[in-house]
Structure formats: structure tokens, C-alpha cells
Design a protein around this motif. Structure first.
Motif, PDB file in Angstrom:
ATOM      1  N   THR A 294     -16.699  77.958 -17.406  1.00 60.10           N
ATOM      2  CA  THR A 294     -17.306  77.199 -16.321  1.00 60.10           C
ATOM      3  C   THR A 294     -16.272  76.362 -15.585  1.00 60.10           C
ATOM      4  OG1 THR A 294     -19.062  75.626 -15.777  1.00 60.10           O
ATOM      5  CG2 THR A 294     -17.814  75.222 -17.791  1.00 60.10           C
ATOM      6  N   LEU A 295     -16.645  75.851 -14.417  1.00 61.48           N
ATOM      7  CA  LEU A 295     -15.768  74.980 -13.634  1.00 61.48           C
ATOM      8  C   LEU A 295     -15.691  73.598 -14.262  1.00 61.48           C
ATOM      9  CD1 LEU A 295     -17.042  75.889 -10.039  1.00 61.48           C
ATOM     10  CD2 LEU A 295     -14.950  76.703 -11.140  1.00 61.48           C
ATOM     11  N   PRO A 296     -14.683  72.800 -13.912  1.00 65.34           N
ATOM     12  CA  PRO A 296     -14.598  71.421 -14.426  1.00 65.34           C
ATOM     13  C   PRO A 296     -15.818  70.611 -14.001  1.00 65.34           C
ATOM     14  CG  PRO A 296     -12.539  72.087 -13.386  1.00 65.34           C
ATOM     15  CD  PRO A 296     -13.538  73.152 -13.060  1.00 65.34           C
ATOM     16  N   ILE A 297     -16.136  69.598 -14.782  1.00 71.99           N
ATOM     17  CA  ILE A 297     -17.300  68.764 -14.497  1.00 71.99           C
ATOM     18  C   ILE A 297     -17.190  68.072 -13.139  1.00 71.99           C
ATOM     19  CG2 ILE A 297     -16.342  66.739 -15.673  1.00 71.99           C
ATOM     20  CD1 ILE A 297     -19.205  66.107 -16.585  1.00 71.99           C
ATOM     21  N   ALA A 298     -15.953  67.798 -12.696  1.00 76.21           N
ATOM     22  CA  ALA A 298     -15.756  67.126 -11.401  1.00 76.21           C
ATOM     23  C   ALA A 298     -16.303  67.963 -10.252  1.00 76.21           C
ATOM     24  CB  ALA A 298     -14.274  66.835 -11.187  1.00 76.21           C
ATOM     25  N   ASP A 299     -16.172  69.297 -10.345  1.00 79.49           N
ATOM     26  CA  ASP A 299     -16.689  70.175  -9.289  1.00 79.49           C
ATOM     27  C   ASP A 299     -18.212  70.081  -9.217  1.00 79.49           C
ATOM     28  OD1 ASP A 299     -14.097  70.836  -8.992  1.00 79.49           O
ATOM     29  OD2 ASP A 299     -14.281  72.946  -9.583  1.00 79.49           O
ATOM     30  N   TYR A 300     -18.834  70.035 -10.378  1.00 77.76           N
ATOM     31  CA  TYR A 300     -20.297  69.902 -10.407  1.00 77.76           C
ATOM     32  C   TYR A 300     -20.724  68.515  -9.934  1.00 77.76           C
ATOM     33  CZ  TYR A 300     -21.086  74.297 -12.898  1.00 77.76           C
ATOM     34  OH  TYR A 300     -21.177  75.626 -13.234  1.00 77.76           O
ATOM     35  N   ALA A 301     -19.958  67.483 -10.296  1.00 78.04           N
ATOM     36  CA  ALA A 301     -20.315  66.107  -9.933  1.00 78.04           C
ATOM     37  C   ALA A 301     -20.378  65.933  -8.425  1.00 78.04           C
ATOM     38  CB  ALA A 301     -19.303  65.128 -10.544  1.00 78.04           C
ATOM     39  N   LEU A 302     -19.459  66.584  -7.694  1.00 80.61           N
ATOM     40  CA  LEU A 302     -19.458  66.490  -6.234  1.00 80.61           C
ATOM     41  C   LEU A 302     -20.777  67.010  -5.668  1.00 80.61           C
ATOM     42  CD1 LEU A 302     -18.138  66.087  -3.465  1.00 80.61           C
ATOM     43  CD2 LEU A 302     -17.154  68.382  -3.697  1.00 80.61           C
ATOM     44  N   TRP A 303     -21.221  68.159  -6.151  1.00 74.56           N
ATOM     45  CA  TRP A 303     -22.459  68.745  -5.643  1.00 74.56           C
ATOM     46  C   TRP A 303     -23.681  67.963  -6.113  1.00 74.56           C
ATOM     47  CZ3 TRP A 303     -21.997  71.578  -1.635  1.00 74.56           C
ATOM     48  CH2 TRP A 303     -20.838  72.341  -1.453  1.00 74.56           C
ATOM     49  N   SER A 304     -23.561  67.296  -7.247  1.00 74.65           N
ATOM     50  CA  SER A 304     -24.648  66.434  -7.703  1.00 74.65           C
ATOM     51  C   SER A 304     -24.828  65.247  -6.764  1.00 74.65           C
ATOM     52  CB  SER A 304     -24.373  65.938  -9.128  1.00 74.65           C
ATOM     53  OG  SER A 304     -25.356  65.020  -9.540  1.00 74.65           O
ATOM     54  N   LEU A 305     -23.730  64.685  -6.303  1.00 73.51           N
ATOM     55  CA  LEU A 305     -23.795  63.578  -5.339  1.00 73.51           C
ATOM     56  C   LEU A 305     -24.427  64.049  -4.029  1.00 73.51           C
ATOM     57  CD1 LEU A 305     -20.276  61.977  -5.934  1.00 73.51           C
ATOM     58  CD2 LEU A 305     -22.487  61.038  -6.635  1.00 73.51           C
ATOM     59  N   ILE A 306     -24.032  65.253  -3.579  1.00 68.96           N
ATOM     60  CA  ILE A 306     -24.604  65.814  -2.347  1.00 68.96           C
ATOM     61  C   ILE A 306     -26.100  66.066  -2.529  1.00 68.96           C
ATOM     62  CG2 ILE A 306     -24.588  67.828  -0.821  1.00 68.96           C
ATOM     63  CD1 ILE A 306     -21.561  68.032  -1.352  1.00 68.96           C
ATOM     64  N   TYR A 307     -26.468  66.614  -3.692  1.00 70.88           N
ATOM     65  CA  TYR A 307     -27.883  66.870  -3.969  1.00 70.88           C
ATOM     66  C   TYR A 307     -28.677  65.562  -3.958  1.00 70.88           C
ATOM     67  CZ  TYR A 307     -32.089  68.277  -6.516  1.00 70.88           C
ATOM     68  OH  TYR A 307     -33.399  68.500  -6.877  1.00 70.88           O
ATOM     69  N   GLY A 308     -28.103  64.512  -4.559  1.00 64.18           N
ATOM     70  CA  GLY A 308     -28.781  63.217  -4.557  1.00 64.18           C
ATOM     71  C   GLY A 308     -29.000  62.700  -3.149  1.00 64.18           C
ATOM     72  N   GLY A 309     -27.986  62.858  -2.289  1.00 60.59           N
ATOM     73  CA  GLY A 309     -28.125  62.421  -0.904  1.00 60.59           C
ATOM     74  C   GLY A 309     -29.199  63.190  -0.164  1.00 60.59           C
ATOM     75  N   ILE A 310     -29.259  64.502  -0.385  1.00 61.75           N
ATOM     76  CA  ILE A 310     -30.287  65.340   0.258  1.00 61.75           C
ATOM     77  C   ILE A 310     -31.679  64.903  -0.194  1.00 61.75           C
ATOM     78  CG2 ILE A 310     -31.216  67.683   0.452  1.00 61.75           C
ATOM     79  CD1 ILE A 310     -28.323  68.695   0.033  1.00 61.75           C
ATOM     80  N   ALA A 311     -31.846  64.689  -1.510  1.00 58.65           N
ATOM     81  CA  ALA A 311     -33.153  64.316  -2.059  1.00 58.65           C
ATOM     82  C   ALA A 311     -33.625  62.968  -1.510  1.00 58.65           C
ATOM     83  CB  ALA A 311     -33.095  64.279  -3.586  1.00 58.65           C
ATOM     84  N   ILE A 312     -32.706  61.996  -1.408  1.00 55.72           N
ATOM     85  CA  ILE A 312     -33.065  60.676  -0.879  1.00 55.72           C
ATOM     86  C   ILE A 312     -33.449  60.784   0.592  1.00 55.72           C
ATOM     87  CG2 ILE A 312     -32.281  58.324  -0.469  1.00 55.72           C
ATOM     88  CD1 ILE A 312     -32.679  59.164  -3.443  1.00 55.72           C
ATOM     89  N   PHE A 313     -32.685  61.579   1.357  1.00 57.13           N
ATOM     90  CA  PHE A 313     -32.994  61.766   2.780  1.00 57.13           C
ATOM     91  C   PHE A 313     -34.380  62.389   2.952  1.00 57.13           C
ATOM     92  CE2 PHE A 313     -33.121  64.708   6.402  1.00 57.13           C
ATOM     93  CZ  PHE A 313     -32.937  63.817   7.451  1.00 57.13           C
ATOM     94  N   LEU A 314     -34.676  63.442   2.188  1.00 56.71           N
ATOM     95  CA  LEU A 314     -35.985  64.090   2.293  1.00 56.71           C
ATOM     96  C   LEU A 314     -37.111  63.149   1.871  1.00 56.71           C
ATOM     97  CD1 LEU A 314     -35.400  67.753   1.012  1.00 56.71           C
ATOM     98  CD2 LEU A 314     -35.780  66.968   3.355  1.00 56.71           C
ATOM     99  N   SER A 315     -36.843  62.314   0.866  1.00 56.43           N
ATOM    100  CA  SER A 315     -37.859  61.361   0.410  1.00 56.43           C
ATOM    101  C   SER A 315     -38.202  60.374   1.516  1.00 56.43           C
ATOM    102  CB  SER A 315     -37.363  60.614  -0.830  1.00 56.43           C
ATOM    103  OG  SER A 315     -37.181  61.500  -1.917  1.00 56.43           O
ATOM    104  N   TYR A 316     -37.177  59.913   2.238  1.00 61.79           N
ATOM    105  CA  TYR A 316     -37.436  59.045   3.395  1.00 61.79           C
ATOM    106  C   TYR A 316     -38.186  59.823   4.479  1.00 61.79           C
ATOM    107  CZ  TYR A 316     -34.696  54.899   2.135  1.00 61.79           C
ATOM    108  OH  TYR A 316     -34.243  53.735   1.550  1.00 61.79           O
TER     109      TYR A 316
END
Length: 468
Positions: A43-65
């Protein structure tokens, strides 16, 4: 001050959601790649996944608003929040997958993303449920109150006050009434909150008391006062709600719609009138029906052979039914009767010992296997997996004159199974009771409700003593 606190709570909700998403990311990473419980390749390093997790969090918060998920909804049930969580976080993942495709991130584990999604829905829903339960307990103990002033101490105002007392969990407290025709409550209502003055004193009352919402419960004869009342409330920054004097005539939960720039009262609140709800229900119907057809394909072939071997005639029986918006369509079933005139099949009920049925057809009807071709109706858009059962035009014309609100069932697509059928109202049972269940389903639809009906249909079994 209260409105500022609500804005603060909205920000707290968003920040808490974002933090939970990142915690779920770490937990899902450990579960997938470190626990040893789930096999995986490099698998890829955890840092690569962490970046997309931050992006996913931003998308989810935007949609919630975007869907007003952070707006306080004291009157909404938890099932509403659960359904919104499922929608927001599923759509957020679909958007994230689009980004992964655009940026050619092909090495991100899709199975991990699915695990991440499921864990997010579970954890966010769990903490939301706990929070909602805690807030409810606090409101019942007198905390986080919303203070209400009722304009009108007549029948409307008193009934609203009585109903509000029965729901302490909502956290509303009436501070008093304003009325032009009485200064005190009549005999029998002395325990009610006091009449503080007349309607013209509204501005003075709002300046002297802490009030969050104003309820207008005045008779139609006083409608000329509404403009001034609303202007005063908006000047003070208060929410104003109107109880129409004719609400007893409204058949269900009404809401305001807008047509050609003019506000209209829609007398029936139907969740499936919203595009996003129709979209998710239709997507679920297509996926579910495709899976059902694929899984039952060997059975479909065997039934078709059985029909051919036991009686002459076509395998599929087509019959006109009334569906969405009173439009007719041809509903498919496996033929369970001898070939007959169309006029007979369209105007006669099937009886327990109906001589028109074949022996193999009786078995199909009793086990509901004759209904399987209706999954093709679902694919074609004629029907849904869950909804009111469709009826023949001949009987629709008859029932609409005899049974109140019968035609309401045609506001949504008919279904293979429904709340009435899952509750035991199938075959030779009360049409009135079926319609009550259908209307309840139409007005209270949710994705979770559909799953509940499907599950109840499976658990109760497909064999029914009233299925002739």
C-alpha cells in the motif's frame, strides 16, 4: 444572544464532524493495514491517504452546509439525521472518487475507501444520536430553552399551547399570550400562561422579554394585522410562524411551495417531491432490481419452463395498472391462470378457489413468485421496489368514489412491496386500512423506512394466506 449561540453551535458541529472524519481515517487505516484482520497487498504511505482524508472531510463539511445539515432542527426525528448522514457521506465519497480518477490516483485502495465510508457513517451517526439524546435530556430539565409568544388566546392558540406541553423534549416554553378580546383566560384555563396584553403591544413586549419565536394563532378576520406583526418581528430578528385558521381542513402536513414567484400552501408534504430523495430512491431501485434479477435468473428460467409444461399460453401475463401521476402502464407477472378474455382479467377479483388458476399458478401466487417479473417494471421506471401496490383502472375508478383519499397513493411510483403489504394488508383485506398505510408511507418516506419494509417483507416470508 441565543442566535449567536446557535451560530456558534453550527461551527462546533462542523469542526466536530471534521475531527471525527480524521479519527475515523486513522481507525480505518489501522483496521485495514495494521490490525492483521483484513488481508492486503502493498500500500501507499499513510501520508498519501491522509491528504485525501483531509479533502474528503472538506467535501463532507461543504455538502453538510449545502443541505442545511447544521441548521438546528428540534422538530426533526433522528431518522432524518441518519438519512442525511448516509446521503452526505456517500455523495462525498463519489466526489472523492472523481478526484482520484482525474488525478490518476489508481493505487488508493478502493476497499479501504469503502471501509472508511462505512465507519464514517456509523461513527458520525452514533455521536449525533448521543448528542441529540443529551440535548433532549437537557431541554426536559429546562436547559437550552426556546421562548415562544403566542398571538391569540382563542381556540387556535390554546390548542397549540396544549400540544406544546405534551412535547417537553423540544425545549419550547411559552412566555404568554397576546389577545385583543380578553385580558384573562376563561374558567378552566387559569393554569395557562398569562395574557400579557393586546396585539398592538407586541413591540413593547418583545423589548421587555426574551422571546425567540412568535406564533400567530389569530382568526382569519384578523389577517389584516399580519403584515404589521411580521414587520415588527423581523425588525426584532425573531422567527414568525403562522397557524392558519383553516388548518383543520388540511388533510396532512402542509408546507409552503413557490410557483411562478407566488407562495402556495402545499397541503401534503411528500419527501419524494425533493429531487435528491427521488434520485437516491431511483438509484437504489435500479441497483436492487438488477441484483434481484441476476440472483433469481435460474429460478426465473425454471418458472418459465414450468408454466410452459403445465398450461398452454404465454409465460408472461401483462395487465394494465395505474401508476405514478395516474398514468397507466403494463405490469408484468408470471401467468398463473388459464388464458382468458382481457375484460374478465381486468374486472374480476381472484378468489380462493378460483377455477381460472392452474395448479402451478396457485403455487406461484401463494409463494409470490409470480411477482418476480415486476423487477423489470422497476428497471423500466414503471414501479419502485417499495411503494403502494398498483391497481387496475377498473377498480381505481370504483375505489376513488368509495374510499377517501384513495388517489393520494398515485403521488409516487407503485411498488412490488409496500408498508401495507409488509404489515399484513394483502389480498382479501381492508382497502381502507391499506390506503391509510400507503399514505403514512408517502408522508413519512425515508431510505431507512424502505430498508425496514424490505427487511420486514423478507422476514415475514413471501407466503401469505390472503394471496389467491
Amino acid at each position: 444572544m441565543i442566535r449567536q449561540s446557535q451560530g456558534f453551535l453550527t461551527q462546533v458541529y462542523a469542526i466536530t464532524d471534521f475531527i471525527f472524519i480524521q479519527l475515523v481515517f486513522l481507525f480505518s487505516w489501522w483496521l485495514k493495514f495494521r490490525s492483521g484482520w483484513i488481508p492486503y497487498e502493498n500500500t501507499l504511505p499513510i501520508a498519501d491517504y491522509a491528504l485525501w482524508s483531509l479533502i474528503y472531510g472538506g467535501i463532507a463539511i461543504f455538502l453538510s452546509y449545502f443541505v442545511n445539515f447544521y441548521t438546528p432542527k428540534r422538530r426533526k426525528k433522528f431518522s432524518y439525521e441518519l438519512f442525511t448522514v448516509i446521503q452526505v457521506y456517500t455523495v462525498s465519497l463519489l466526489i472523492l472518487l472523481s478526484f482520484l480518477f482525474i488525478f490518476k490516483e489508481v493505487h488508493i485502495s478502493r476497499s479501504y475507501l469503502l471501509l472508511f465510508l462505512v465507519n464514517n457513517i456509523i461513527m458520525i451517526s452514533f455521536y449525533r444520536y448521543i448528542l441529540k439524546h443529551v440535548l433532549r435530556q437537557l431541554r426536559e430539565r429546562g436547559y437550552n430553552k426556546q421562548f415562544v409568544l403566542i398571538l391569540g388566546a382563542g381556540t387556535l392558540g390554546k390548542r397549540f399551547y396544549q400540544n406544546l406541553l405534551q412535547h417537553p423534549e423540544l425545549g419550547y416554553e411559552v412566555v404568554g399570550f397576546l389577545d385583543d378580546h380578553q385580558t384573562t383566560h376563561e374558567v378552566g384555563f387559569e393554569s395557562y400562561k398569562p395574557i400579557l396584553g393586546q396585539i398592538d403591544e407586541l413591540e413593547r413586549i418583545l423589548e421587555s422579554l426574551i422571546i425567540d419565536e412568535v406564533i400567530i394563532a389569530l382568526p382569519l378576520a384578523a389577517h389584516h394585522k399580519y403584515g404589521k406583526i411580521i414587520n415588527i418581528c423581523e425588525k426584532a430578528g425573531l422567527k414568525t410562524l403562522i397557524i392558519p385558521d383553516y388548518y383543520d381542513y388540511l388533510p396532512s402536513k402542509p408546507y409552503f411551495d413557490n410557483f411562478a414567484g407566488i407562495p402556495l400552501i402545499n397541503v401534503r408534504d411528500i419527501p419524494l417531491d425533493e429531487f435528491r430523495n427521488r434520485f437516491f430512491k431511483r438509484a437504489f431501485d435500479i441497483i436492487f432490481s438488477l441484483i434481484a434479477i441476476i440472483l433469481t435468473l435460474p429460478l426465473l428460467i425454471c418458472i418459465a419452463i414450468g408454466i410452459k409444461l403445465t398450461s398452454p399460453g404465454p409465460v408472461i401475463f401483462k395487465q394494465e395498472r395505474v401508476g405514478l401521476n395516474r398514468r397507466t402502464f403494463m405490469m408484468y407477472k408470471f401467468r398463473s391462470m388459464k388464458v382468458q378474455k382481457e375484460s374478465d382479467s381486468d374486472t374480476k377479483w381472484t378468489t380462493e378457489n378460483d377455477p381460472r388458476k392452474t395448479k402451478f399458478g396457485s403455487f406461484l401466487r401463494k409463494t409470490s413468485l409470480d411477482e418476480l417479473p415486476q423487477f423489470f417494471n422497476v428497471l423500466f421506471g414503471h414501479m419502485s421496489v417499495v411503494g403502494p401496490r398498483p391497481e387496475r383502472p377498473y377498480f381505481v375508478e370504483q375505489f376513488k368514489e368509495e374510499i377517501p383519499k384513495y388517489m393520494v397513493k398515485h403521488h409516487i411510483r407503485p411498488g412490488i412491496t409496500g408498508w401495507a403489504q409488509a404489515s399484513g394488508f394483502r389480498g382479501d383485506t381492508s382497502i381502507e386500512d391499506r390506503i391509510k398505510h400507503d399514505i403514512f408511507y408517502i408522508e413519512n418516506w425515508s431510505f431507512i423506512f424502505d430498508i425496514r419494509i424490505i427487511w420486514k417483507t423478507i422476514v415475514n416470508g413471501f407466503i401469505n394466506k390472503n394471496a389467491y
